[in-house]
Design a protein around this motif. Structure first.
Motif, PDB file in Angstrom:
ATOM      1  N   ILE A 216      -6.966  49.180  56.152  1.00 54.20           N
ATOM      2  CA  ILE A 216      -5.698  49.892  56.367  1.00 54.20           C
ATOM      3  C   ILE A 216      -4.898  49.221  57.478  1.00 54.20           C
ATOM      4  N   GLN A 217      -5.588  48.749  58.504  1.00 54.22           N
ATOM      5  CA  GLN A 217      -4.928  48.050  59.607  1.00 54.22           C
ATOM      6  C   GLN A 217      -4.231  46.789  59.099  1.00 54.22           C
ATOM      7  N   PHE A 218      -4.891  46.085  58.194  1.00 53.65           N
ATOM      8  CA  PHE A 218      -4.315  44.851  57.646  1.00 53.65           C
ATOM      9  C   PHE A 218      -3.052  45.160  56.840  1.00 53.65           C
ATOM     10  N   GLN A 219      -3.023  46.339  56.153  1.00 57.66           N
ATOM     11  CA  GLN A 219      -1.839  46.711  55.370  1.00 57.66           C
ATOM     12  C   GLN A 219      -0.588  46.816  56.241  1.00 57.66           C
ATOM     13  N   PHE A 220      -0.785  47.206  57.518  1.00 56.75           N
ATOM     14  CA  PHE A 220       0.354  47.455  58.395  1.00 56.75           C
ATOM     15  C   PHE A 220       0.376  46.509  59.598  1.00 56.75           C
ATOM     16  N   ASN A 222       2.082  43.977  60.172  1.00 54.66           N
ATOM     17  CA  ASN A 222       3.421  43.557  60.572  1.00 54.66           C
ATOM     18  C   ASN A 222       4.388  44.729  60.707  1.00 54.66           C
ATOM     19  N   HIS A 223       3.838  45.931  60.737  1.00 52.61           N
ATOM     20  CA  HIS A 223       4.678  47.132  60.829  1.00 52.61           C
ATOM     21  C   HIS A 223       4.523  47.730  62.224  1.00 52.61           C
ATOM     22  N   THR A 224       5.605  47.749  62.970  1.00 59.73           N
ATOM     23  CA  THR A 224       5.545  48.228  64.357  1.00 59.73           C
ATOM     24  C   THR A 224       5.489  49.744  64.472  1.00 59.73           C
ATOM     25  N   GLY A 225       5.789  50.449  63.370  1.00 58.81           N
ATOM     26  CA  GLY A 225       5.837  51.902  63.444  1.00 58.81           C
ATOM     27  C   GLY A 225       4.547  52.603  63.061  1.00 58.81           C
ATOM     28  N   ILE A 226       3.544  51.836  62.619  1.00 62.40           N
ATOM     29  CA  ILE A 226       2.290  52.446  62.164  1.00 62.40           C
ATOM     30  C   ILE A 226       1.125  51.804  62.903  1.00 62.40           C
ATOM     31  N   LYS A 227       0.256  52.641  63.474  1.00 69.90           N
ATOM     32  CA  LYS A 227      -0.840  52.162  64.308  1.00 69.90           C
ATOM     33  C   LYS A 227      -2.172  52.608  63.720  1.00 69.90           C
ATOM     34  N   VAL A 267      10.207  60.154  61.754  1.00 72.02           N
ATOM     35  CA  VAL A 267       8.762  60.403  61.649  1.00 72.02           C
ATOM     36  C   VAL A 267       8.377  60.621  60.188  1.00 72.02           C
ATOM     37  N   ALA A 268       9.170  61.444  59.481  1.00 72.35           N
ATOM     38  CA  ALA A 268       8.884  61.719  58.071  1.00 72.35           C
ATOM     39  C   ALA A 268       9.002  60.447  57.235  1.00 72.35           C
ATOM     40  N   ASP A 269       9.980  59.615  57.526  1.00 69.97           N
ATOM     41  CA  ASP A 269      10.142  58.342  56.808  1.00 69.97           C
ATOM     42  C   ASP A 269       8.931  57.429  57.002  1.00 69.97           C
ATOM     43  N   LEU A 270       8.402  57.411  58.234  1.00 71.77           N
ATOM     44  CA  LEU A 270       7.212  56.600  58.501  1.00 71.77           C
ATOM     45  C   LEU A 270       6.020  57.085  57.671  1.00 71.77           C
ATOM     46  N   LEU A 271       5.871  58.394  57.577  1.00 71.42           N
ATOM     47  CA  LEU A 271       4.790  58.965  56.777  1.00 71.42           C
ATOM     48  C   LEU A 271       4.935  58.581  55.309  1.00 71.42           C
ATOM     49  N   ILE A 272       6.138  58.761  54.763  1.00 67.59           N
ATOM     50  CA  ILE A 272       6.377  58.435  53.354  1.00 67.59           C
ATOM     51  C   ILE A 272       6.126  56.953  53.102  1.00 67.59           C
ATOM     52  N   GLU A 273       6.680  56.112  53.960  1.00 68.71           N
ATOM     53  CA  GLU A 273       6.516  54.664  53.787  1.00 68.71           C
ATOM     54  C   GLU A 273       5.052  54.252  53.854  1.00 68.71           C
ATOM     55  N   SER A 274       4.305  54.875  54.790  1.00 72.22           N
ATOM     56  CA  SER A 274       2.900  54.504  54.950  1.00 72.22           C
ATOM     57  C   SER A 274       2.093  54.841  53.696  1.00 72.22           C
ATOM     58  N   PHE A 275       2.354  55.994  53.084  1.00 72.48           N
ATOM     59  CA  PHE A 275       1.584  56.382  51.904  1.00 72.48           C
ATOM     60  C   PHE A 275       2.080  55.702  50.632  1.00 72.48           C
ATOM     61  N   VAL A 276       3.366  55.380  50.566  1.00 68.96           N
ATOM     62  CA  VAL A 276       3.850  54.570  49.442  1.00 68.96           C
ATOM     63  C   VAL A 276       3.157  53.213  49.466  1.00 68.96           C
ATOM     64  N   THR A 277       3.042  52.639  50.670  1.00 73.24           N
ATOM     65  CA  THR A 277       2.358  51.344  50.813  1.00 73.24           C
ATOM     66  C   THR A 277       0.889  51.470  50.429  1.00 73.24           C
ATOM     67  N   GLN A 278       0.209  52.488  50.967  1.00 76.41           N
ATOM     68  CA  GLN A 278      -1.218  52.644  50.698  1.00 76.41           C
ATOM     69  C   GLN A 278      -1.504  52.930  49.219  1.00 76.41           C
TER      70      GLN A 278
END
Length: 558
Positions: A216-220, A222-227, A267-278
């Protein structure tokens, strides 16, 4: 009986006693486990069924008292809205994994056993008071000699022996249930227990959780908003997991920060983006995204994920089908929804395609008059699962887990701000996915893959035909027939044989009658005629004829 056998028998008795204590004695009686009850338990057994809410309450407390394996079973069942009433599901979602703390000397002994050094030698600082205690592991804060602050998850002593014994018992119980209940066989309860066993065994391996976290870390990366926390492998084993500490708050506590509407939307956009990616891009997603496993870090405005022991996986084909389903829901396209549902589930040959289509179309039309911002996505998913259940369509656990994840995500977003809507936020990402789907390069690659699969299938046909003909000529052709199909075949054979029997009997009786007519016309005076043998024979033949006809009609297969 060996030590393991005695331990298993004692555990059986404990489980059966608790089933009775919490009002599920009728199950014990029907599956034939009453011999495991003591006389006292049998006397106090209460074989009455309550309403769904009461049953859910009793079931939740039963599972909590039975321990970690059964708590995990309840958590798995909480995503099966196709199996249980909604009141029971809600109770199972409240399952608490909090248990008594493991004494600190046992924790330190476990660390020394696993890492080969005393706790004081491994860490510069180790907090003896746990940050959290769950049924499988206990978490302590610590500091590494190199400086980073970490969270150390330590597996409970002897927990594997308990869990493995319980899993064997659950497998036995699932087989008993399939033997006694048709619904248990239909819903593949044994397969469900096998999935549970694999899931728990994976969670007991902290190395696997570490690898999940890194994926999961590798998926993000290059994404500064997800840790995602870093794993410290030098301090990690199958029973010890050391990871970076995230300084944040639970995602549901965001509303306490007095954020602006724009910041909440971020915050909600980060959540949506993270799960769309996953889910839709990678097919590897957090399978237990409850609020305690998702953090918000105010200082860096990041979303953080922890506790990645439970993971959902989707193949590229399933990701394509899930995207099709989402696009179909957003565009109110019944054809797309039905196509996706057929590909994501196991559809029996007996399903009525037209009725299923009409039921899906009813749901699609129901929400077509609702604006996207007011659309209850969770209600829609549950409607789809309910329709599948009504048509006896089996929904795989990975699809159910995906649905549960999206419903949980919708609830978290509503907690952040009730005016925000999951589908409205996700629409830009779905449009982007739709554009990517018809990207000439990807579209051509998909066609090429399908063509290769088709070519492989076509090239196998001549060989398969030759093999079938060869086996037929040698008398070795074997045909697999299900029990249901076998019963239909036997019924048809019975009908055919009864019709043949009826015809033969009718023919024989006709011959007897014909013989009587001939005898009466051309007969001579003999001893047979003097004792009326023909009349007696006629009466006997007529009675046998009636008896055979009655027997054939009685079978109901004519």
């Amino acid at each position: 009986m060996g030590t393991n056998g005695i331990r298993r028998l004692n555990r059986y008795r404990e489980i059966v006693s608790l089933l009775v204590k919490h009002g599920f004695g009728y199950i014990v009686q029907e599956v034939g486990l009453t011999d495991n009850l003591t006389m006292k338990d049998r006397l106090i057994a209460d074989f009455k069924q309550g309403n769904s809410q009461e049953m859910g309450y009793r079931l939740r407390h039963l599972l909590e008292e039975l321990g970690p394996t059964f708590i995990k079973l309840g958590q798995l069942l909480s995503i099966r809205s196709d199996l249980l009433p909604v009141e029971v599901i809600r109770e199972l979602e409240l399952l608490q994994d909090d248990v008594n703390q493991v004494p600190i000397n046992e924790i330190k002994g476990k660390i020394q056993l696993e890492l080969g050094r005393a706790v004081e030698e491994v860490f510069d600082c180790f907090h003896e008071t746990p940050a959290g205690a769950a049924s499988i592991g206990q978490v302590h804060e610590a500091k590494l000699p190199s400086g980073p602050r970490v969270m150390v998850k330590v597996q409970r002593p002897k927990i594997k022996e308990t869990v493995y014994a319980d899993l064997e018992i659950l497998k036995d119980l699932s087989k008993m249930m399939e033997n006694h209940y048709d619904w248990a066989e239909h819903y593949h309860i044994t397969d469900l227990m096998n999935e549970l066993a694999e899931s728990i065994k994976t969670e007991l391996d902290y190395m696997e959780e570490g690898r999940n976290t890194e994926t999961i870390q590798f998926q993000f990366q290059n994404h500064t908003g997800i840790k995602v926390p870093e794993i410290y492998w030098d301090y990690t084993t199958a029973e010890i997991l050391t990871m970076e500490r995230l300084d944040g708050i639970k995602i549901t506590e965001v509303q306490q920060l007095n954020l602006t509407q724009e910041e909440k939307r971020h915050v909600a956009d980060l959540l949506i983006e993270s799960f769309v990616t996953q889910i839709l891009r990678e097919g590897f997603f957090h399978g237990d995204p409850h609020p305690g496993n998702i953090f918000y870090i105010p200082e860096t405005k990041q979303i953080g994920f922890i506790d990645l022991g439970q993971i959902g996986r989707l193949s590229s084909r399933k990701r394509y089908d899930v995207t099709t389903l989402m696009i179909g829901l957003m565009n109110e396209d019944t054809d797309l929804i039905v196509k996706a549902m057929y590909r994501l589930t196991y559809v029996p040959t007996s399903v009525d395609d037209k009725r299923f289509y009409d039921d899906i179309d009813r749901v699609s039309n129901k929400f077509s008059h609702t604006t996207l911002g007011e659309w209850d996505f969770g209600l829609t998913i549950n409607e789809l699962f309910s329709i599948a259940h009504n048509h006896q369509i089996y929904i795989p656990t990975d699809f159910m887990m995906l649905g549960k994840t999206l419903i949980t995500l919708e609830g978290i977003i509503r907690d952040i701000d009730p005016s925000l809507n999951l589908l409205e936020l996700a629409k830009p990402y779905s449009q982007q996915l739709l554009m990517e789907r018809f990207n000439p390069v990807k579209f051509g690659k998909r066609l090429l893959n399908d063509a290769e699969d088709l070519t492989k299938s076509v090239t196998k046909i001549p060989g398969q035909i030759e093999e079938v003909l060869q086996k037929t000529s040698e008398g070795d052709l074997k045909v697999k027939i299900s029990v249901h199909e076998l019963e239909d075949i036997f019924a048809k054979i019975d009908r055919l044989s009864n019709k043949i029997s009826f015809s033969v009997t009718l023919l024989a009786f006709s011959i007897v009658v014909l013989g009587l007519i001939v005898g009466a016309t051309f007969g001579t005076n003999t001893i047979l005629t003097s004792i009326h043998a023909l009349e007696v024979g006629f009466i006997i033949a007529f009675l046998m004829f009636l008896w055979i006809i009655y027997s054939i009609i009685k079978t109901g297969r004519f």
